[in-house]
Design an enzyme around this catalytic site. Sequence first.
Site, mmCIF file in Angstrom:
data_model
loop_
_atom_site.group_PDB
_atom_site.id
_atom_site.type_symbol
_atom_site.label_atom_id
_atom_site.label_comp_id
_atom_site.label_asym_id
_atom_site.label_seq_id
_atom_site.Cartn_x
_atom_site.Cartn_y
_atom_site.Cartn_z
ATOM 1 N N HIS A 61 50.413 53.004 35.750
ATOM 2 C CA HIS A 61 49.152 52.723 36.444
ATOM 3 C C HIS A 61 49.398 52.538 37.939
ATOM 4 O O HIS A 61 49.640 51.434 38.410
ATOM 5 C CB HIS A 61 48.509 51.465 35.854
ATOM 6 C CG HIS A 61 47.095 51.257 36.286
ATOM 7 N ND1 HIS A 61 46.137 50.750 35.442
ATOM 8 C CD2 HIS A 61 46.459 51.480 37.468
ATOM 9 C CE1 HIS A 61 44.981 50.667 36.087
ATOM 10 N NE2 HIS A 61 45.163 51.104 37.328
ATOM 11 N N HIS A 63 48.103 54.052 42.044
ATOM 12 C CA HIS A 63 47.138 54.801 42.850
ATOM 13 C C HIS A 63 47.905 55.394 44.031
ATOM 14 O O HIS A 63 48.375 54.655 44.898
ATOM 15 C CB HIS A 63 46.016 53.882 43.329
ATOM 16 C CG HIS A 63 45.230 53.270 42.210
ATOM 17 N ND1 HIS A 63 44.126 53.875 41.660
ATOM 18 C CD2 HIS A 63 45.414 52.112 41.516
ATOM 19 C CE1 HIS A 63 43.647 53.113 40.679
ATOM 20 N NE2 HIS A 63 44.416 52.040 40.572
ATOM 21 N N ASN A 95 41.177 58.313 40.743
ATOM 22 C CA ASN A 95 40.097 57.953 41.678
ATOM 23 C C ASN A 95 40.481 58.265 43.121
ATOM 24 O O ASN A 95 40.526 57.401 43.990
ATOM 25 C CB ASN A 95 39.671 56.493 41.512
ATOM 26 C CG ASN A 95 40.807 55.502 41.676
ATOM 27 O OD1 ASN A 95 41.978 55.862 41.546
ATOM 28 N ND2 ASN A 95 40.471 54.257 41.968
ATOM 29 N N ASP A 153 39.405 54.918 35.745
ATOM 30 C CA ASP A 153 39.885 53.669 36.335
ATOM 31 C C ASP A 153 39.250 53.422 37.700
ATOM 32 O O ASP A 153 39.135 54.322 38.520
ATOM 33 C CB ASP A 153 41.407 53.687 36.474
ATOM 34 C CG ASP A 153 41.931 52.339 36.919
ATOM 35 O OD1 ASP A 153 41.704 51.360 36.195
ATOM 36 O OD2 ASP A 153 42.524 52.259 38.008
ATOM 37 N N HIS A 180 39.135 50.984 31.835
ATOM 38 C CA HIS A 180 38.889 49.957 32.855
ATOM 39 C C HIS A 180 37.704 49.153 32.339
ATOM 40 O O HIS A 180 36.564 49.619 32.372
ATOM 41 C CB HIS A 180 38.576 50.616 34.200
ATOM 42 C CG HIS A 180 38.149 49.658 35.267
ATOM 43 N ND1 HIS A 180 38.938 49.372 36.364
ATOM 44 C CD2 HIS A 180 37.018 48.923 35.429
ATOM 45 C CE1 HIS A 180 38.308 48.505 37.145
ATOM 46 N NE2 HIS A 180 37.133 48.220 36.592
ATOM 47 N N HIS A 233 44.969 46.666 32.986
ATOM 48 C CA HIS A 233 45.005 45.408 33.761
ATOM 49 C C HIS A 233 44.307 44.215 33.097
ATOM 50 O O HIS A 233 43.309 43.684 33.605
ATOM 51 C CB HIS A 233 44.479 45.614 35.183
ATOM 52 C CG HIS A 233 43.280 46.522 35.327
ATOM 53 N ND1 HIS A 233 42.102 46.334 34.650
ATOM 54 C CD2 HIS A 233 43.093 47.632 36.094
ATOM 55 C CE1 HIS A 233 41.240 47.273 34.987
ATOM 56 N NE2 HIS A 233 41.823 48.072 35.866
ATOM 57 N N ASN A 279 40.792 43.726 41.624
ATOM 58 C CA ASN A 279 39.863 43.878 40.505
ATOM 59 C C ASN A 279 40.620 44.380 39.277
ATOM 60 O O ASN A 279 41.167 45.460 39.326
ATOM 61 C CB ASN A 279 38.751 44.865 40.871
ATOM 62 C CG ASN A 279 37.665 44.920 39.822
ATOM 63 O OD1 ASN A 279 37.398 43.945 39.148
ATOM 64 N ND2 ASN A 279 37.048 46.078 39.680
ATOM 65 N N ASP A 306 49.493 48.567 38.861
ATOM 66 C CA ASP A 306 48.187 48.805 39.484
ATOM 67 C C ASP A 306 48.360 48.872 41.003
ATOM 68 O O ASP A 306 47.558 48.316 41.768
ATOM 69 C CB ASP A 306 47.168 47.742 39.089
ATOM 70 C CG ASP A 306 45.724 48.178 39.374
ATOM 71 O OD1 ASP A 306 45.535 49.333 39.792
ATOM 72 O OD2 ASP A 306 44.803 47.369 39.191
#
Length: 424
Positions: A61, A63, A95, A153, A180, A233, A279, A306
């Site tokens: 996970h 980004h 995303n 997500d 998510h 998460h 978040n 995350d």
Amino acid sequence: MNLLIQNGRVIDPSQGLDEELDLLVENGLVREMGRGLTAPAGVEIVDAAGCCVVPGLVDMHVHLREPGLEYKEDIESGSRAAVAGGFTSIACMPNTKPVIDNKALARYVIARGREAGLCNVFPVGCLTAGSKGERLAEMGELKEAGCVAVSDDGRPVVNAELMRRALEYARGMQIPVISHAEDLSLVGEGVMNEGFTSTELGLKGIPRVAEDIAIARDVMLAEYTNSPIHIAHVSTSGAVRIIRNAKLRGVRVTCETAPHYFTLTDDAVRGYNTNAKMNPPLREADDVAAIRAGLSDGTIDVIATDHAPHHLDEKDVEFNVAANGIIGLETSLPLSLALVEQGVLTMSQLVERMSCCPSLILGLERGTLAKGAVADITLIDPTLPWVVEADKLASKSTNTPWMGQEMKGAAVATIVAGRVVYRR
């Protein structure tokens, strides 16, 4: 590159190993393991004395912000951060801008990962077209292009019927769904955990039940459809309880948490610290205790980061409008090693949570040092002290609540397919 890794403590839960052994790597594969191995001609010797030799860490996970948001991070800088943190494989969320909801973009991410030439970069495709939650994305095409999972997500799938169909289709295509989970009607305009601290700071809160209700729904849908689901998460005691009970009933649910959820509470927000805004939000002490208990008893399968890089301009603003998320690739390992020192996990259990389990969930054929396996290997010095400093981070972004703090433990070498891609 051929290697002989000597004098290390080899920990491989996939084989039940935890002992001092030598490891021979030839042509990118694990060739042999044993005591007192002799180096063939032309083999580089790596002295791993005092280190743990483990299957390469896998972060399911992250980004990476590419395409479209490269001012925060890109695939090359994210890969550099990953190998510095001991990760040999990472799965990047969709995303981006545009979102990864078609095979062309999925293939682009894979190509950029190969171009960077550091760790394995696996794309996660969108669960719904455009990540809009209106109709399903083309899961078959995404899987064919190399996506290892599907997820929206960053936002939940609000429509329960759509989520039900997603689980059914994904089950047939054998691609994991990563949820998510949050109820947006309860989240409202909240910016941190709802509780004493939010009241004291005058900030709108997000109740824990916003996460719990959404997870309960998705677990029930997974049970009804007999489909696997992975919950991202996890941050609340209620979520841990729901997932634990579901597993006891035989529901095919797995889940992850992140180091900030077993290390920090919402007290970190005091001073309106935007590097403690994320978040789901940081919760309270009883939630931290529940997350640690869930890791210990196996309710929580995975420690993921995350990793969410943001430009300084997106964090150096009022708390209410600051971006959610922190970087984590370079701090995850020492924060997780603290669980071993504190007796929450054994070292073998930690390797399971950070390598074997995420690899198994995503079907990566990694997470093992078995003979013939791809030689993705991490060498860990569990006692090495170091300080988190902005100019020494590989990530483009520096949004971390641990800036300036001393860490204990680090990856001293990261090996991908038999090639040393990072040395400390």
